[in-house]
Design a protein around this motif. Structure first.
Motif, short mmCIF file in Angstrom:
data_model
loop_
_atom_site.label_atom_id
_atom_site.label_comp_id
_atom_site.label_asym_id
_atom_site.label_seq_id
_atom_site.Cartn_x
_atom_site.Cartn_y
_atom_site.Cartn_z
N MET A 1 47.11 80.06 22.63
CA MET A 1 48.11 79.56 23.58
C MET A 1 47.55 78.42 24.41
SD MET A 1 50.23 81.84 26.29
CE MET A 1 49.48 81.21 27.75
N ILE A 2 48.32 77.38 24.57
CA ILE A 2 47.86 76.23 25.35
C ILE A 2 48.18 76.43 26.84
CG2 ILE A 2 48.25 73.77 25.77
CD1 ILE A 2 48.54 73.43 22.76
N LEU A 3 47.16 76.28 27.69
CA LEU A 3 47.35 76.50 29.12
C LEU A 3 47.56 75.18 29.88
CD1 LEU A 3 47.21 79.15 30.90
CD2 LEU A 3 45.12 78.14 31.81
N SER B 1 44.49 68.86 25.51
CA SER B 1 44.99 70.20 25.82
C SER B 1 43.84 71.19 25.94
CB SER B 1 46.01 70.65 24.79
OG SER B 1 45.44 70.64 23.51
N VAL B 2 44.06 72.22 26.73
CA VAL B 2 43.07 73.28 26.93
C VAL B 2 43.73 74.61 26.59
CG1 VAL B 2 41.64 74.48 28.64
CG2 VAL B 2 41.91 71.99 28.78
N GLN B 3 43.05 75.39 25.74
CA GLN B 3 43.58 76.69 25.33
C GLN B 3 43.36 77.73 26.42
OE1 GLN B 3 45.07 77.43 22.38
NE2 GLN B 3 44.76 75.44 21.39
N SER B 4 44.24 78.68 26.47
CA SER B 4 44.08 79.81 27.36
C SER B 4 42.77 80.55 27.05
CB SER B 4 45.28 80.75 27.18
OG SER B 4 45.18 81.81 28.07
N CYS C 1 50.06 76.08 32.91
CA CYS C 1 50.62 77.44 32.94
C CYS C 1 52.14 77.40 32.74
CB CYS C 1 50.28 78.15 34.24
SG CYS C 1 48.55 78.27 34.63
N ASP C 2 52.58 76.72 31.70
CA ASP C 2 54.01 76.64 31.33
C ASP C 2 54.89 75.94 32.36
OD1 ASP C 2 53.35 78.24 29.07
OD2 ASP C 2 53.53 80.04 30.32
N LEU D 1 44.00 80.23 35.89
CA LEU D 1 43.17 79.05 35.70
C LEU D 1 42.26 78.85 36.91
CD1 LEU D 1 42.55 76.29 34.28
CD2 LEU D 1 44.51 75.36 35.51
N VAL D 2 40.98 78.61 36.66
CA VAL D 2 40.06 78.26 37.75
C VAL D 2 39.56 76.83 37.51
CG1 VAL D 2 37.83 78.72 38.81
CG2 VAL D 2 39.36 80.61 38.29
#
Ligand code: ADP
Ligand code: ADP
Length: 229
Positions: free
Chosen positions: A1-3, A29-32, A67-68, A165-166
């Protein structure tokens, strides 16, 4: 999932007549669940990028999903609400509140965004302090603990609200090597335990090697992306 999904992001600053381009057409993009680094020399745009992702600033152009949520169109209050629910920050200079104890510093985000009773807050704060090895220091003030310990408190505070997310802006910049590695190990443990996604910036090539995915910034351009996309 992409975050995180950034598409052709651009940002420049204007000071009087002078315009400086901080980010130019950045897409990535960054994955979850990722443990990812933004790498680049001073002035390359790392802080600007983290600030956009953390909704502290708006891009001039492009789209940004975190986060969507399409964060480019959030109002100031919506952004604050979104941040409180989804994002933890670890600042370079720790940003601990000097008049509050270690316990109270970590409790602070819970007072802002969660309507939890005191007993539940206390349990959660102590759990986080335990996780970073700082439970024994709960009643100390920031000026009574070392730099490495402050950084650990900052990690606990960023994670206490269970953000997805941090974001960490040069989280190891002011630390000696051993302490820097300990902080990275701690962040990775947190990722493994809680599934939190970590995105941190660094200009230290040794620190960068600890990341599973790296984004290289140079003069506002994204030059290389490594790791799983
Ligand atoms: P880094 O975090 O990699 O050091 P920054 O994102 O802080 O890079 O800066 C990128 C560029 O944008 C630099 O040229 C910097 O001087 C400029 N810049 C950053 N913040 C501001 C600001 N508030 N006003 C004007 N210029 C800025
Ligand atoms: P300093 O900041 O003064 O260098 P450290 O942060 O390195 O102090 O460590 C202080 C103590 O906490 C050490 O005994 C160390 O082993 C312990 N410690 C460090 N990291 C953790 C952790 N993630 N969990 C539990 N204990 C830790």
């Amino acid at each position: 999932m992409i975050l995180i999904k950034a598409d052709r992001l651009s940002k420049s600053y204007r000071t009087g007549e002078v315009e400086s381009i901080a980010l130019k057409n950045i897409s990535f993009s960054v994955q979850s669940g990722a443990f990812a680094a933004i790498v680049g020399p001073s002035g390359s745009g790392k802080s600007t990028l983290l600030n956009l992702i953390g909704c502290l600033d708006h891009p001039d152009q492009g789209s940004l999903l975190v986060c969507d949520t399409n964060v480019t169109s959030l109002s100031r209050t919506e952004a604050a609400d979104f941040r409180g629910k989804n994002i933890g920050f670890i600042f370079q200079d720790f940003n601990l509140i000097p008049v509050l104890t270690v316990f109270e510093n970590v409790e602070y985000p819970l007072l802002m965004v969660r309507n939890w009773p005191a007993a539940k807050r206390r349990e959660r704060v102590l759990q986080m302090l335990e996780a970073v090895g700082m439970r024994e220091q709960a009643d100390k003030k920031p000026d009574q603990i070392s730099g490495g310990q402050k950084q650990r408190v900052a990690v606990a505070r960023a994670l206490v609200g269970e953000p997805r997310l941090v974001l960490a802006d040069e989280p190891t910049a002011n630390l000696d090597h051993d302490t820097a590695y300990r902080i990275l190990t701690l962040m990775k443990q947190m990722r493994d335990n809680f599934g939190t996604t970590f995105l941190f910036s660094t200009h230290d090539p040794k620190i960068m090697q600890e990341a599973e995915q790296t984004f290289m910034l140079e003069d506002g351009h994204l030059t290389t992306t490594g790791g799983a996309q």
